[in-house]
Write a protein that holds these residues in place. Sequence first.
Motif, mmCIF file in Angstrom:
data_model
loop_
_atom_site.group_PDB
_atom_site.id
_atom_site.type_symbol
_atom_site.label_atom_id
_atom_site.label_comp_id
_atom_site.label_asym_id
_atom_site.label_seq_id
_atom_site.Cartn_x
_atom_site.Cartn_y
_atom_site.Cartn_z
ATOM 1 N N ALA A 36 -33.160 -4.787 -0.259
ATOM 2 C CA ALA A 36 -33.580 -4.479 1.108
ATOM 3 C C ALA A 36 -34.556 -5.529 1.633
ATOM 4 O O ALA A 36 -34.468 -5.956 2.787
ATOM 5 N N TYR A 37 -35.497 -5.953 0.789
ATOM 6 C CA TYR A 37 -36.467 -6.969 1.220
ATOM 7 C C TYR A 37 -35.834 -8.360 1.256
ATOM 8 O O TYR A 37 -36.128 -9.164 2.144
ATOM 9 N N ALA A 38 -34.984 -8.659 0.259
ATOM 10 C CA ALA A 38 -34.340 -9.970 0.236
ATOM 11 C C ALA A 38 -33.428 -10.159 1.441
ATOM 12 O O ALA A 38 -33.287 -11.279 1.956
ATOM 13 N N GLU B 40 -41.353 -13.300 -4.286
ATOM 14 C CA GLU B 40 -40.743 -12.014 -4.600
ATOM 15 C C GLU B 40 -40.480 -11.877 -6.097
ATOM 16 O O GLU B 40 -40.597 -10.782 -6.658
ATOM 17 N N THR B 41 -40.138 -12.983 -6.759
ATOM 18 C CA THR B 41 -39.916 -12.945 -8.209
ATOM 19 C C THR B 41 -41.201 -12.600 -8.939
ATOM 20 O O THR B 41 -41.200 -11.795 -9.890
ATOM 21 N N ILE B 42 -42.309 -13.204 -8.528
ATOM 22 C CA ILE B 42 -43.599 -12.885 -9.137
ATOM 23 C C ILE B 42 -43.962 -11.423 -8.906
ATOM 24 O O ILE B 42 -44.438 -10.725 -9.810
ATOM 25 N N ASN B 43 -43.712 -10.944 -7.710
ATOM 26 C CA ASN B 43 -43.995 -9.543 -7.408
ATOM 27 C C ASN B 43 -43.098 -8.611 -8.215
ATOM 28 O O ASN B 43 -43.546 -7.550 -8.668
ATOM 29 N N MET B 44 -41.840 -9.002 -8.411
ATOM 30 C CA MET B 44 -40.919 -8.186 -9.198
ATOM 31 C C MET B 44 -41.394 -8.054 -10.640
ATOM 32 O O MET B 44 -41.287 -6.982 -11.251
#
Length: 325
Positions: free
Chosen positions: A175-177, A226-230
Amino acid sequence: MVELKTPRDTAAPAHGHAADDLVVVPVRHHGRWVAAAAAFTALAGLLGSLARNDNLRWDIVGEYLFADLVFDGLFTTLWLTAAAMVLGLALGTLIAVMRLSPSPVLHGLATLFVWIFRGTPLLVQIIFWGYAAALYKYVMIGIPFTDITFFRAETNSLLTPAVAALLALGLNEAAYASEIVRAGIQSVDTGQAEAAHSLGMRPALTMRRIVLPQAMRVIIPPMGNETINMLKMTALVSVISAHDLMSNIQDVYAQNYQVIPMLVVASLWYLALVTLLGIPQAWLERRYGRGTSRAQHVSPLRRLLGGVARTTRRGSRVMNKEAGR
């Protein structure tokens, strides 16, 4: 800002080389040094207090920092992060294209997907997928409104905690991507697509060969973040015991009651992984930010080191001039 000063006298020398005698002096920022000293003192006091605190149990931290169960949890955390990002990026790209589609059906379905998965908390989605068997006892694939079934399996055997965690993280990230990808696509000038269409390229080929490669300039830097947040969000899957790093840490402090030392172990590993991921993230921002203001940004540490080097060189030049006189 800089100040221009002439050495000793304000009057220009008689030999006419006034420009050679000008010394450029940077404006002093004494307030910054005072604030930095205060912040450094507070940080040193906090670190010293933690180091001398016997309740922190550094012996427990050292015992479990490289334990096998920690490495097992790290492996699960890393593969969950990678798999969820791949799923989220692939599905997010599809959702973004659907939202930009002139078809009202595709646009409506994509908007509904983003509205649901971006509008509900990630923790709620993780728990929902973890307990999906309470809603449907079996997962079946067949023809709706008939008794024809091609596949049937128990939900609990199909949706293991790891699979449920992957679905929750991947769908939420999609959804964010999709919004990031949509913003990247819209940043490309519409004339690019029109030119491709005039050459006979179909819309799908235009999107894949013309628009998306140019949109990467806008898409990739935030996707690195986003990868770091994931990586950090994987800690939430501990609520369904997905055997990630945080799940294994919770299992340990539920037995030895050393909550704070075990949380320190988890924090140290998360900090180490985020630091490693931050290196390619910074490189990607510089790589895809070439020609923009992002590429000209210099970190405060680099500015400090550069300022020290410039001050040293400037002092050497002044001393050489004085010696030459």
